[in-house]
Design a protein around this motif. Sequence first.
Motif, PDB file in Angstrom:
ATOM      1  N   ASN A 131       0.808  -1.225   0.000  1.00 25.77           N
ATOM      2  CA  ASN A 131       0.000   0.000   0.000  1.00 25.77           C
ATOM      3  C   ASN A 131       0.839   1.272   0.000  1.00 25.77           C
ATOM      4  O   ASN A 131       0.400   2.307  -0.502  1.00 25.77           O
ATOM      5  CB  ASN A 131      -0.891  -0.008   1.248  1.00 25.77           C
ATOM      6  N   THR A 134       1.683   2.919  -3.357  1.00 23.96           N
ATOM      7  CA  THR A 134       0.427   3.395  -3.971  1.00 23.96           C
ATOM      8  C   THR A 134       0.031   4.740  -3.388  1.00 23.96           C
ATOM      9  O   THR A 134      -0.347   5.665  -4.116  1.00 23.96           O
ATOM     10  CB  THR A 134      -0.710   2.375  -3.732  1.00 23.96           C
ATOM     11  N   ILE A 135       0.123   4.855  -2.059  1.00 23.51           N
ATOM     12  CA  ILE A 135      -0.254   6.111  -1.388  1.00 23.51           C
ATOM     13  C   ILE A 135       0.685   7.240  -1.791  1.00 23.51           C
ATOM     14  O   ILE A 135       0.237   8.360  -2.081  1.00 23.51           O
ATOM     15  CB  ILE A 135      -0.243   5.915   0.144  1.00 23.51           C
ATOM     16  N   HIS A 138      -0.009   8.252  -5.352  1.00 26.15           N
ATOM     17  CA  HIS A 138      -1.330   8.888  -5.360  1.00 26.15           C
ATOM     18  C   HIS A 138      -1.219  10.372  -4.976  1.00 26.15           C
ATOM     19  O   HIS A 138      -1.784  11.242  -5.638  1.00 26.15           O
ATOM     20  CB  HIS A 138      -2.238   8.154  -4.359  1.00 26.15           C
ATOM     21  N   GLU A 180      -8.927   4.894  -6.218  1.00 24.81           N
ATOM     22  CA  GLU A 180      -7.741   4.598  -5.403  1.00 24.81           C
ATOM     23  C   GLU A 180      -8.056   4.792  -3.919  1.00 24.81           C
ATOM     24  O   GLU A 180      -7.584   4.023  -3.078  1.00 24.81           O
ATOM     25  CB  GLU A 180      -6.578   5.492  -5.819  1.00 24.81           C
ATOM     26  N   HIS A 181      -8.839   5.809  -3.609  1.00 27.04           N
ATOM     27  CA  HIS A 181      -9.274   6.029  -2.222  1.00 27.04           C
ATOM     28  C   HIS A 181      -9.981   4.783  -1.694  1.00 27.04           C
ATOM     29  O   HIS A 181      -9.739   4.344  -0.567  1.00 27.04           O
ATOM     30  CB  HIS A 181     -10.235   7.214  -2.142  1.00 27.04           C
ATOM     31  N   LYS A 183      -9.739   1.650  -2.774  1.00 28.36           N
ATOM     32  CA  LYS A 183      -8.811   0.518  -2.636  1.00 28.36           C
ATOM     33  C   LYS A 183      -7.979   0.641  -1.360  1.00 28.36           C
ATOM     34  O   LYS A 183      -7.793  -0.329  -0.625  1.00 28.36           O
ATOM     35  CB  LYS A 183      -7.891   0.451  -3.859  1.00 28.36           C
ATOM     36  N   VAL A 184      -7.456   1.849  -1.116  1.00 28.77           N
ATOM     37  CA  VAL A 184      -6.644   2.085   0.085  1.00 28.77           C
ATOM     38  C   VAL A 184      -7.485   1.887   1.341  1.00 28.77           C
ATOM     39  O   VAL A 184      -7.039   1.294   2.326  1.00 28.77           O
ATOM     40  CB  VAL A 184      -6.039   3.505   0.058  1.00 28.77           C
TER      41      VAL A 184
END
Length: 248
Positions: A131, A134-135, A138, A180-181, A183-184
């Motif tokens: 994660n 990805t963050i 993002h 994406e929000h 998924k996170v």
Amino acid sequence: MNSKSLIVKDLMNKSVATIVTKNINTASVFKKYKIDFSVHGNMLLTKACDKKKVNIKNIVNDLKAVNNKVYYLKDYNSWDLDFLIDFLVNIQHEYKEENILFLKEYGEKVAKIYGKEYKELLKVNRLIQKNADTILEHMKNEERTIFPYIKKLVEAKNKKIVVNISNSPLNSPIESIEDEHEKVSKIFKKICKLTNNYKIPENTCISYKVLYLKLQQFEELLSNHMHIENNILFPKAKKLEKSLLLDL
């Protein structure tokens, strides 16, 4: 109908996101009942309670008990969009970048020490490592495209100038960011479940305790951050863009 009944009816007819947008202090109530207010906040309170099998009377009482006074420093809905973006970048993004790197380090460290005894830590660490990048990416995407564009819209409105909106990032790119929000958010819900809501086992070292405390703090800030973007910043930016189109 008395005033108390009117307050209850008013809350029941509002979406979860609207309630939190009006008073960010209510976020703690929804966290208590594990009701998502950031990603799926458009759900009416009644429906959210049904879905989570929460007694609506209990949650309404808790919401009413929350301090109704909203301080400007937390009243994100009243902030100018450019000021709100500066807050997201300089305060929340900076916090997230610093702490996600910390979580990567401690996730690996604690998994090595306690992974054999507490198998869930191996899964938690994998989720953290997966994660983290990805963050970070993002946030960079937001700072490169979405945020500068919204600031241009604000400037166009204030100075009454024309801005090129032919390549607006407020459609597909924003939808991608909102995906994406989600998924996170799902990943952190898994981490929360794996850690039994961040319950720290007895006889563990300070590194273990710090990891769980940091994870819990990070998830709480993340929920607030996604709420501000999904339910305040992005809808207002789209509305501003539309108003500029009408003025052309």
